[in-house]
Design a protein around this motif. Structure first.
Motif, PDB file in Angstrom:
ATOM      1  N   SER A 215      17.019   2.583  77.533  1.00 30.67           N
ATOM      2  CA  SER A 215      17.386   3.564  77.033  1.00 30.67           C
ATOM      3  C   SER A 215      16.270   3.724  75.609  1.00 30.67           C
ATOM      4  CB  SER A 215      18.357   4.922  76.484  1.00 30.67           C
ATOM      5  OG  SER A 215      19.335   3.640  76.496  1.00 30.67           O
ATOM      6  N   PHE A 216      16.876   2.810  74.774  1.00 40.42           N
ATOM      7  CA  PHE A 216      16.489   2.626  73.098  1.00 40.42           C
ATOM      8  C   PHE A 216      14.868   2.427  73.858  1.00 40.42           C
ATOM      9  CE2 PHE A 216      20.815   1.488  71.782  1.00 40.42           C
ATOM     10  CZ  PHE A 216      20.977   2.711  71.854  1.00 40.42           C
TER      11      PHE A 216
ATOM     12  N   GLN B 163      12.721   5.149  73.701  1.00 37.21           N
ATOM     13  CA  GLN B 163      13.060   6.408  72.726  1.00 37.21           C
ATOM     14  C   GLN B 163      12.103   5.337  72.083  1.00 37.21           C
ATOM     15  OE1 GLN B 163      17.328   5.899  71.392  1.00 37.21           O
ATOM     16  NE2 GLN B 163      18.249   6.694  73.683  1.00 37.21           N
ATOM     17  N   LYS B 164      11.982   4.583  72.012  1.00 39.50           N
ATOM     18  CA  LYS B 164      10.875   3.809  70.676  1.00 39.50           C
ATOM     19  C   LYS B 164       9.410   4.560  71.504  1.00 39.50           C
ATOM     20  CE  LYS B 164      13.710   0.281  68.869  1.00 39.50           C
ATOM     21  NZ  LYS B 164      14.884   0.435  69.068  1.00 39.50           N
TER      22      LYS B 164
ATOM     23  N   PHE C 237       8.455   8.196  71.282  1.00 40.58           N
ATOM     24  CA  PHE C 237       8.593   8.332  69.311  1.00 40.58           C
ATOM     25  C   PHE C 237       7.484   7.813  69.135  1.00 40.58           C
ATOM     26  CE2 PHE C 237       8.554   6.706  65.041  1.00 40.58           C
ATOM     27  CZ  PHE C 237       9.127   7.174  64.818  1.00 40.58           C
TER      28      PHE C 237
ATOM     29  N   ASP D 279      18.826  -2.050  68.224  1.00 41.70           N
ATOM     30  CA  ASP D 279      19.698  -2.140  69.100  1.00 41.70           C
ATOM     31  C   ASP D 279      20.421  -3.110  70.142  1.00 41.70           C
ATOM     32  OD1 ASP D 279      16.845  -0.123  69.372  1.00 41.70           O
ATOM     33  OD2 ASP D 279      16.161  -1.464  70.726  1.00 41.70           O
TER      34      ASP D 279
ATOM     35  N   SER E 288      20.956  12.194  72.425  1.00 45.03           N
ATOM     36  CA  SER E 288      20.116  12.452  72.653  1.00 45.03           C
ATOM     37  C   SER E 288      20.340  13.429  71.487  1.00 45.03           C
ATOM     38  CB  SER E 288      21.563  13.625  73.987  1.00 45.03           C
ATOM     39  OG  SER E 288      19.825  14.365  73.674  1.00 45.03           O
TER      40      SER E 288
ATOM     41  N   PHE F  34      17.901  10.680  68.512  1.00 44.15           N
ATOM     42  CA  PHE F  34      16.700  10.408  69.199  1.00 44.15           C
ATOM     43  C   PHE F  34      16.021  11.539  69.369  1.00 44.15           C
ATOM     44  CE2 PHE F  34      14.362  10.417  73.159  1.00 44.15           C
ATOM     45  CZ  PHE F  34      12.884   9.954  72.183  1.00 44.15           C
ATOM     46  N   ILE F  35      16.577  12.774  69.392  1.00 44.75           N
ATOM     47  CA  ILE F  35      15.254  14.211  69.426  1.00 44.75           C
ATOM     48  C   ILE F  35      15.442  14.771  67.654  1.00 44.75           C
ATOM     49  CG2 ILE F  35      15.309  16.457  69.979  1.00 44.75           C
ATOM     50  CD1 ILE F  35      15.158  14.386  72.906  1.00 44.75           C
TER      51      ILE F  35
ATOM     52  N   THR G  48      12.633  11.570  66.580  1.00 44.38           N
ATOM     53  CA  THR G  48      11.488  11.608  66.607  1.00 44.38           C
ATOM     54  C   THR G  48      10.464  13.035  66.217  1.00 44.38           C
ATOM     55  OG1 THR G  48      12.180  10.433  69.158  1.00 44.38           O
ATOM     56  CG2 THR G  48       9.756  12.019  68.794  1.00 44.38           C
TER      57      THR G  48
ATOM     58  N   TRP H 262      17.934  14.863  78.070  1.00 42.71           N
ATOM     59  CA  TRP H 262      18.180  13.999  77.971  1.00 42.71           C
ATOM     60  C   TRP H 262      19.485  13.464  78.064  1.00 42.71           C
ATOM     61  CZ3 TRP H 262      14.434   9.953  77.255  1.00 42.71           C
ATOM     62  CH2 TRP H 262      15.273   8.058  76.565  1.00 42.71           C
TER      63      TRP H 262
ATOM     64  N   ASN I  36      16.186   1.366  65.028  1.00 42.37           N
ATOM     65  CA  ASN I  36      16.903   2.623  65.969  1.00 42.37           C
ATOM     66  C   ASN I  36      17.924   3.601  65.194  1.00 42.37           C
ATOM     67  OD1 ASN I  36      20.049   3.131  67.093  1.00 42.37           O
ATOM     68  ND2 ASN I  36      19.030   1.941  68.638  1.00 42.37           N
TER      69      ASN I  36
END
Length: 599
Positions: A11-12, A15-16, A19, A46, A88, A91-92, A95, A138, A206
């Motif tokens: 998931s990381f 995410q990158k 992003f 991470d 979630s 991350f959101i 970004t 997510w 991260n």
């Protein structure tokens, strides 16, 4: 457990990727190798986050082995839901906010929670709705996968002794992953920085680690040391940091010399006879002082390397209880000598024989203009080492060879931090029986050999070498480790670019190097508000100000005052008490903390 690690790490990485795609317009172009480098360099943070996330389940698994009635399935369902929601939102948020902020999600976000209306004033309702929808999707997807792939694996199995043994083994491994290994440096944001592109560096970080690691530094700095009203504070500091002005004296033959700054570890002036110190320890610095420019009244801003390096290279003051270098959210706002020189065509690099990740130094250096950082991890493995890293004579040799490879066209700036004049003072050199002066004599010998070798080459003709200490070293003398005697450090300019021998006895600190040097090169130092051009005509009130753990020192033409803030204990005061020195020192504490708060 393996499935949990794989799923979270996956998931990381995803995410990158998202992003980068979402914020791609901020960089314009990016190669496949850049993308892979982002993923590769970001792995250490991470894994550290995975280590934190797996620590609680390990404890809960042990509890389930101790108590067969423990409701593992229900507890882990709640834990998976919590992880999914937190990851979630982070991350959101990271970004979506990056295009507005230009830096990774950190504790700055909590400053806006008191006023959500103002926080969301710059974004549309559609933007918010899409963000909320993406966060829900997510979180729901991650929760489903965690429950489906990992849920039952946390429960007590049919072979409890094997499971218990594996769980116990995982504890020390998890600690090492969280810490970042067994080296001196611990896991920090700066360790993943690898590029001159801040976007690529930020993409590798991260966001959850960035947020959590910054929370203990999200203090209300302007609430600290509020000794005076704003009007009185402003009056006390008026004129202490004069506006930009040209140098009244020219020290150099060239406006574009190659600039080598050697930051000498712990090298107090007390070890150098030409700076009023003990005779016989540093014959090479003493002879170089007879031909160069001696700044005889320079004082270290602080008592630690991370503070001293930042003060030297960014012209920024130190703080009693805060290391700005360890605060990416603050240090990225600073200007740097390297940044200023890079702006007029200099190539820049930094050399250190130790671990550049220590105290987030690498991240700070890359964010303030150094295009390349060479340290223990990139130097040859067969070089002689001690506990801190590569011995200085080997790094001085490396530096000489690097200089010899450089052409005569493009100017360059190198900063080099030594390390051998530091505990445990084990050096491959024997001049004195006492290990401390012997270590300083060893570094002096390295400097002398470098100067003699360079003097025989064309590189010498347009070379400015600046030797300045990061801080002094206390060996039990006087009234304590924070006296002006300990903070007195050398600053010496020499090389073919220096016009003639001079002794400049104006009070200053290492943070004044930036403005003084840039003014000599005909460059603006307006971006360094706490750095003073001590050769300017408007430098009419020379003083030195430094800090230590909850205390400060203030020196001007009237004398010295060193004071602890707790109880207002005076540690040093001569030739006579001075309320004005106390008031100005306190006003600077208040002013600098206010500035730090605004960054």
């Amino acid at each position: 457990m393996g499935r949990f690690v794989a799923l979270i790490m996956g998931s990381f990485l995803l995410q990158k990727t998202i992003f980068i795609l979402y914020n791609y317009q901020l960089i314009g172009s990016m190669s496949c190798s850049d993308y892979l480098a982002v993923l590769w360099h970001g792995l250490s943070l991470d894994f550290a986050v995975v280590g934190y996330l797996i620590a609680l389940p390990l404890v809960l698994v042990l509890v389930s082995y101790a108590f067969s009635s423990f409701p593992a399935r229900r507890v882990f369902l709640i834990y998976h839901a919590l992880i999914a929601v937190v990851l979630s939102l982070v991350f959101i948020g990271d970004t979506g906010l990056y295009p507005f902020w230009g830096f990774k999600l950190d504790a700055t976000i909590f400053q806006y929670l008191d006023s959500p209306q103002n926080a969301f004033a710059s974004v549309s309702l559609l933007f918010l709705c899409i963000g909320i929808l993406m966060a829900v999707l997510w979180a729901g997807g991650l929760f489903f996968l965690l429950q489906r792939a990992v849920g039952k694996s946390w429960e007590r199995g049919q072979r409890p002794l094997v499971g218990l043994g594996l769980t116990l083994v995982m504890f020390p491994l998890t600690f090492l992953v969280i810490r970042g290994g067994v080296g001196r440096s611990t896991t920090n944001v700066g360790q993943v920085y690898f590029s001159q592109s801040q976007f690529l560096n930020h993409a590798a970080v991260n966001p959850l680690f960035s947020l959590v690691s910054s929370m203990d530094k999200a203090e209300d700095f302007d609430a600290e040391y509020n000794f005076f009203s704003e009007e009185e504070r402003a009056k006390l500091v008026e004129g202490l940091y004069p506006q930009e002005a040209p140098a009244a004296e020219e020290l150099l033959r060239s406006k574009r010399p190659n600039v080598l700054v050697i930051i000498l570890e712990s090298f107090g002036a007390k070890y150098i006879a030409s700076f009023g110190g003990m005779p016989g320890i540093t014959p090479n610095l003493d002879r170089l002082a007879r031909e160069g420019v001696v700044f005889s009244e320079c004082y270290a801003n602080s008592y630690r390397t991370d503070r001293g390096v930042l003060s030297t290279l960014s012209g920024y003051p130190s703080f009693p209880q805060h290391s700005v270098m360890k605060m990416p959210a603050k240090s990225r706002s600073l200007s740097g000598i390297a940044q200023a020189l890079q702006g007029v065509g200099y190539k820049t690099d930094f050399l250190y024989g130790g671990d550049a990740n220590f105290t987030n130094m690498k991240g700070y250096l890359l964010s303030t203009g150094y295009q390349r950082v060479t340290d223990d991890a990139t130097l040859a493995r067969d070089l002689p080492r001690q506990s801190w890293g590569v011995q200085d004579h080997a790094t001085f040799d490396y530096l000489y060879n690097e200089i010899m490879k450089r052409g005569e066209g493009e100017p360059w700036h190198t900063a080099f931090l030594t390390l051998s004049s530091h505990e445990p003072f084990i050096v491959p050199y024997q001049k004195f029986k006492e290990e401390v002066p012997n270590a300083f004599a060893y570094v002096d010998d390295c400097i002398g050999q470098l100067a003699d070798r360079l003097r025989k080459t064309k590189a010498w003709d347009n070379l400015l070498v600046i030797c300045v200490a990061d801080h002094g070293y206390f060996t039990g003398e006087g009234k304590g480790r924070h006296t002006s005697y300990i903070h007195h450090i050398p600053m010496l300019w020499f090389g073919g670019a220096v016009k003639e021998h001079r002794v400049i006895d104006r009070l200053m600190t290492q943070s004044d190097l930036a403005a003084t040097l840039l003014a000599q090169l005909g460059l603006s130092y307006r971006a360094f508000p706490f750095s003073r051009n001590i050769l300017a005509g408007n430098y009419t009130y020379p003083f030195a100000y430094y800090t230590f753990n909850d205390g400060f020192g203030f020196i001007d033409s009237t004398g010295v005052t060193v004071m602890e803030n707790v109880g207002a204990n005076i540690l040093e005061e001569h030739p006579a008490p001075s309320e004005e020195r106390v008031r100005r020192g306190r006003a600077l504490l208040q002013t600098t903390h206010d500035d730090l708060s605004r960054r």
